[in-house]
Motif scaffolding. Structure first.
Motif, short mmCIF file in Angstrom:
data_model
loop_
_atom_site.label_atom_id
_atom_site.label_comp_id
_atom_site.label_asym_id
_atom_site.label_seq_id
_atom_site.Cartn_x
_atom_site.Cartn_y
_atom_site.Cartn_z
N LEU A 64 0.82 -1.21 0.00
CA LEU A 64 0.00 0.00 0.00
C LEU A 64 0.86 1.27 0.00
N ASN A 65 1.97 1.27 0.73
CA ASN A 65 2.86 2.44 0.73
C ASN A 65 3.36 2.76 -0.67
N ALA A 66 3.72 1.73 -1.41
CA ALA A 66 4.24 1.94 -2.75
C ALA A 66 3.16 2.49 -3.69
N ILE A 67 1.95 2.00 -3.55
CA ILE A 67 0.86 2.47 -4.41
C ILE A 67 0.51 3.92 -4.11
N VAL A 68 0.37 4.25 -2.83
CA VAL A 68 0.03 5.63 -2.44
C VAL A 68 1.17 6.59 -2.79
N GLY A 69 2.41 6.18 -2.54
CA GLY A 69 3.56 7.02 -2.90
C GLY A 69 3.63 7.27 -4.39
N PHE A 70 3.35 6.25 -5.18
CA PHE A 70 3.33 6.41 -6.63
C PHE A 70 2.27 7.42 -7.06
N LEU A 71 1.08 7.32 -6.48
CA LEU A 71 0.01 8.24 -6.84
C LEU A 71 0.34 9.68 -6.44
N TYR A 72 0.94 9.86 -5.25
CA TYR A 72 1.36 11.20 -4.81
C TYR A 72 2.41 11.78 -5.75
N ILE A 73 3.42 10.99 -6.07
CA ILE A 73 4.51 11.48 -6.92
C ILE A 73 4.01 11.81 -8.32
N VAL A 74 3.23 10.93 -8.91
CA VAL A 74 2.75 11.17 -10.27
C VAL A 74 1.81 12.37 -10.32
N GLY A 75 0.89 12.45 -9.37
CA GLY A 75 -0.06 13.57 -9.37
C GLY A 75 0.62 14.91 -9.16
N ALA A 76 1.46 14.99 -8.14
CA ALA A 76 2.13 16.26 -7.84
C ALA A 76 3.11 16.65 -8.95
N SER A 77 3.83 15.68 -9.50
CA SER A 77 4.78 15.98 -10.57
C SER A 77 4.07 16.46 -11.83
N THR A 78 2.95 15.86 -12.14
CA THR A 78 2.19 16.28 -13.33
C THR A 78 1.67 17.70 -13.16
N VAL A 79 1.09 18.01 -12.02
CA VAL A 79 0.57 19.36 -11.79
C VAL A 79 1.70 20.38 -11.81
N LEU A 80 2.79 20.09 -11.11
CA LEU A 80 3.93 21.01 -11.07
C LEU A 80 4.57 21.17 -12.44
N GLY A 81 4.69 20.06 -13.17
CA GLY A 81 5.25 20.12 -14.53
C GLY A 81 4.41 20.95 -15.47
N LEU A 82 3.08 20.82 -15.37
CA LEU A 82 2.20 21.63 -16.22
C LEU A 82 2.26 23.11 -15.85
N LEU A 83 2.34 23.40 -14.55
CA LEU A 83 2.43 24.79 -14.12
C LEU A 83 3.71 25.47 -14.61
N ILE A 84 4.76 24.71 -14.77
CA ILE A 84 6.01 25.28 -15.28
C ILE A 84 6.04 25.28 -16.81
N SER A 85 5.52 24.24 -17.43
CA SER A 85 5.64 24.07 -18.88
C SER A 85 4.73 24.98 -19.69
N ILE A 86 3.50 25.18 -19.25
CA ILE A 86 2.55 25.96 -20.05
C ILE A 86 3.02 27.40 -20.27
N PRO A 87 3.49 28.12 -19.25
CA PRO A 87 3.99 29.48 -19.53
C PRO A 87 5.20 29.51 -20.47
N ILE A 88 6.07 28.51 -20.37
CA ILE A 88 7.23 28.47 -21.26
C ILE A 88 6.79 28.27 -22.70
N VAL A 89 5.83 27.39 -22.92
CA VAL A 89 5.34 27.14 -24.28
C VAL A 89 4.67 28.39 -24.85
N PHE A 90 3.87 29.07 -24.04
CA PHE A 90 3.25 30.30 -24.53
C PHE A 90 4.29 31.38 -24.80
N TYR A 91 5.32 31.45 -23.97
CA TYR A 91 6.38 32.42 -24.22
C TYR A 91 7.08 32.12 -25.54
#
Length: 188
Positions: A64-91
């Motif tokens: 269960l630790n591995a599953i929950v950790g995976f979901l936390y890492i993937v979700g947070a990384s995707t949101v953070l990556g999009l928040l950084i990537s979208i302004p760069i692409v528009f620039y």
């Protein structure tokens, strides 16, 4: 003409044989995993925390630790990556000129970062954590995975944005919109 036809048939046959060989090895690996892993796969294993140690052969505890950790890492990384990537692409696509050297340099930089293997990102993140005296943590994993996916997001979204008709941007400018307002129109 006949020689080229024979060569093409030979290489098509070699390509088919190599594909079958790779698919055979993949099937063998998957069959082994399913054959030996399926009996050990239970709902209890997936929903319980690990107990005791992490020794091979222990028959207690779950993942269960591995599953929950995976979901936390993937979700947070995707949101953070999009928040950084979208302004760069528009620039890159709205503020910079199409053929500018700076935009070429930025795209080249992200192409190079795109090609770095994930193990290098992991080793880099581990070295940084050791340098700062940090232990393994969820935040460290999120930062490393975010650094890994930012070039992928930027280059993928940049390719899509470059396919948009230039007339769409010109139409918003002709209506008196600023570049920031144009981004809002395209984004929504």
């Amino acid at each position: 003409m006949r020689l080229k036809f024979v060569q093409e048939k030979i290489f098509n046959l070699l390509m088919l044989l190599s594909t079958l060989l790779v698919v055979g090895f993949l099937g063998s690996i998957l069959w082994t995993i399913i054959r030996y892993g399926w009996p050990a796969l239970t709902w209890e294993m997936a929903t319980t925390l690990p107990s005791g140690g992490f020794y091979i052969g222990k028959e207690e505890g779950g993942v269960l630790n591995a599953i929950v950790g995976f979901l936390y890492i993937v979700g947070a990384s995707t949101v953070l990556g999009l928040l950084i990537s979208i302004p760069i692409v528009f620039y890159l696509n709205v503020y910079l000129k199409k053929g500018s050297r700076f935009s070429y340099f930025i795209r080249l930089t992200f192409d190079v970062l795109y090609g770095i293997p994930s193990i290098v990102y992991g080793a880099f993140g581990f070295a940084i954590m050791i340098a700062f005296g940090l232990r393994t943590s969820l935040l460290g994993g999120i930062i490393v995975i975010t650094l890994l996916i930012i070039p992928i997001f930027i280059r993928s979204m940049d390719e899509v944005a470059s396919q948009l008709p230039h007339e769409l941007l010109e139409a918003t400018y002709s209506l008196g919109a600023t570049r920031l307002e144009t981004i809002k129109v395209v984004l929504y």
